[in-house]
Design a protein around this motif. Structure first.
Motif, PDB file in Angstrom:
ATOM      1  N   LYS A  22       0.727 -35.833  -6.877  1.00  0.00           N
ATOM      2  CA  LYS A  22      -0.350 -35.434  -6.281  1.00  0.00           C
ATOM      3  C   LYS A  22      -0.963 -34.295  -7.019  1.00  0.00           C
ATOM      4  O   LYS A  22      -0.038 -33.256  -7.402  1.00  0.00           O
ATOM      5  CB  LYS A  22      -0.339 -35.336  -4.861  1.00  0.00           C
ATOM      6  N   MET A  23      -2.205 -33.709  -6.823  1.00  0.00           N
ATOM      7  CA  MET A  23      -2.619 -32.261  -7.146  1.00  0.00           C
ATOM      8  C   MET A  23      -4.253 -32.144  -6.674  1.00  0.00           C
ATOM      9  O   MET A  23      -4.582 -33.281  -6.228  1.00  0.00           O
ATOM     10  CB  MET A  23      -2.826 -32.431  -8.669  1.00  0.00           C
ATOM     11  N   ASN A  24      -4.470 -31.021  -6.428  1.00  0.00           N
ATOM     12  CA  ASN A  24      -5.777 -30.675  -5.828  1.00  0.00           C
ATOM     13  C   ASN A  24      -6.548 -29.795  -7.246  1.00  0.00           C
ATOM     14  O   ASN A  24      -6.023 -28.836  -7.609  1.00  0.00           O
ATOM     15  CB  ASN A  24      -5.660 -29.599  -4.863  1.00  0.00           C
ATOM     16  N   ILE A  25      -7.790 -30.455  -7.522  1.00  0.00           N
ATOM     17  CA  ILE A  25      -8.336 -29.807  -8.758  1.00  0.00           C
ATOM     18  C   ILE A  25      -9.678 -29.025  -8.024  1.00  0.00           C
ATOM     19  O   ILE A  25     -10.457 -30.021  -7.401  1.00  0.00           O
ATOM     20  CB  ILE A  25      -9.029 -30.874  -9.580  1.00  0.00           C
ATOM     21  N   TYR A  26      -9.665 -27.827  -7.898  1.00  0.00           N
ATOM     22  CA  TYR A  26     -10.657 -27.198  -7.309  1.00  0.00           C
ATOM     23  C   TYR A  26     -12.036 -26.746  -7.802  1.00  0.00           C
ATOM     24  O   TYR A  26     -12.905 -26.732  -7.436  1.00  0.00           O
ATOM     25  CB  TYR A  26     -10.119 -25.915  -6.752  1.00  0.00           C
TER      26      TYR A  26
ATOM     27  N   ILE B 185      -6.177 -25.804 -10.966  1.00  0.00           N
ATOM     28  CA  ILE B 185      -5.405 -26.985 -10.196  1.00  0.00           C
ATOM     29  C   ILE B 185      -4.273 -26.488  -9.010  1.00  0.00           C
ATOM     30  O   ILE B 185      -3.580 -25.680  -9.868  1.00  0.00           O
ATOM     31  CB  ILE B 185      -4.844 -28.029 -11.290  1.00  0.00           C
TER      32      ILE B 185
ATOM     33  N   ALA C  48      -0.150 -22.873  -4.013  1.00  0.00           N
ATOM     34  CA  ALA C  48      -1.713 -22.738  -3.543  1.00  0.00           C
ATOM     35  C   ALA C  48      -2.475 -21.821  -4.341  1.00  0.00           C
ATOM     36  O   ALA C  48      -2.073 -21.219  -5.453  1.00  0.00           O
ATOM     37  CB  ALA C  48      -1.780 -22.164  -2.055  1.00  0.00           C
TER      38      ALA C  48
ATOM     39  N   PHE D 221      -1.131 -27.296  -6.133  1.00  0.00           N
ATOM     40  CA  PHE D 221      -0.081 -28.315  -5.258  1.00  0.00           C
ATOM     41  C   PHE D 221       0.042 -29.436  -6.258  1.00  0.00           C
ATOM     42  O   PHE D 221      -0.126 -30.567  -5.743  1.00  0.00           O
ATOM     43  CB  PHE D 221      -0.989 -28.796  -4.105  1.00  0.00           C
TER      44      PHE D 221
END
Length: 254
Positions: free
Chosen positions: A237-241, A230, A213, A232
């Motif tokens: 999958k990935m989260n680009i914040y 970035i 996180a 997770f």
């Protein structure tokens, strides 16, 4: 990096004497120009890289060429700089836990990222799997892993009981080997905190990636300064914040 120590293991209510591999944690004191600046709880490896990376990310020096000498004697590390170093008052203590010890976080005092670096999502998935495949972590369960990579592959990987210390190590390695940090990205095993984001900003690392996180403060800090975060990155999958423009192929919604 570890010692085999005795313990009692439990399985289905049965307790037996056994041994287990336990990661080593040691205390080091860093002196700069005769002044004590840091007590660090860290793993006893690659100490020169750790010191160089720490001094740069703390703004005490700007590159390793400013160091006249660096001596390690037992648990004492003494550095002499060519020019008089700017050192804030007091002795800092960096703990080995996930919290560490945060430095100044005033965005106005931190540099913006200067880089046109981009990397594909496919390359990120492959690199994080390669970097975080740690035999030592499987053996002890007690370390963080941080890697530094670029377009051409992985430059270096560091393991430490603290992820902040491991990031300083890979930064120190890059500075020693004249690697352009503006065209690199950091891969870490733990949470992306504001302190990890701060170190990337000072070192001009444009992207930081984690299988874990991040925090709101890290995101807000990164958004205003050009750092891509970035989290997770697991499976496919990935989260680009922040700053998704560094990942080609993303249709940015405005």
């Amino acid at each position: 990096m570890y010692e085999i120590l005795p313990c009692y293991g439990e399985e289905d209510g049965v307790y037996t004497a056994r041994t287990h591999e336990v990661i080593i944690e040691e205390r080091y004191t860093i002196w700069v120009n005769g002044r004590k600046i840091l007590n660090a709880m860290t793993s006893p490896t690659r100490l020169e890289e750790f010191v160089i990376g720490y001094l740069v990310t703390e703004g005490i020096i700007s590159h390793c060429q400013e160091i006249d000498s660096l001596q390690i004697e037992g648990n004492q590390i003494r550095v002499l700089t060519i020019h008089r170093a700017h050192i804030r008052s007091g002795t800092k203590t960096v703990l080995s836990g996930c919290g560490g010890d945060s430095s100044y976080l005033d965005p106005a005092r931190l540099p913006d990222i200067t880089s046109d670096f981009q990397i594909s999502g496919e390359r990120i998935h492959a690199t994080i799997k390669k970097i975080l495949d740690s035999d030592l972590h499987r053996l002890t369960g007690g370390i963080h892993v941080v890697g530094l990579a670029g377009i051409d592959g992985v430059h270096t990987v560091a393991e430490d009981i603290g992820r902040h210390n491991a990031l300083d190590r890979v930064i120190g390695y890059a500075l020693q080997h004249d690697i352009d940090l503006s065209h690199c990205y950091a891969v870490i095993s733990g949470r992306i905190s504001s302190e990890m984001a701060r170190k990337c900003l000072v070192a001009n690392i444009p992207l930081i990636v984690s299988r874990g996180a991040t925090t709101t403060l890290a995101i807000h800090l990164a958004q205003g300064k050009g750092l891509t975060i970035i989290g997770f990155v697991r499976g496919r999958k990935m989260n680009i914040y922040t700053h998704p423009e560094r990942i080609p192929g993303i249709e940015i919604v405005k």
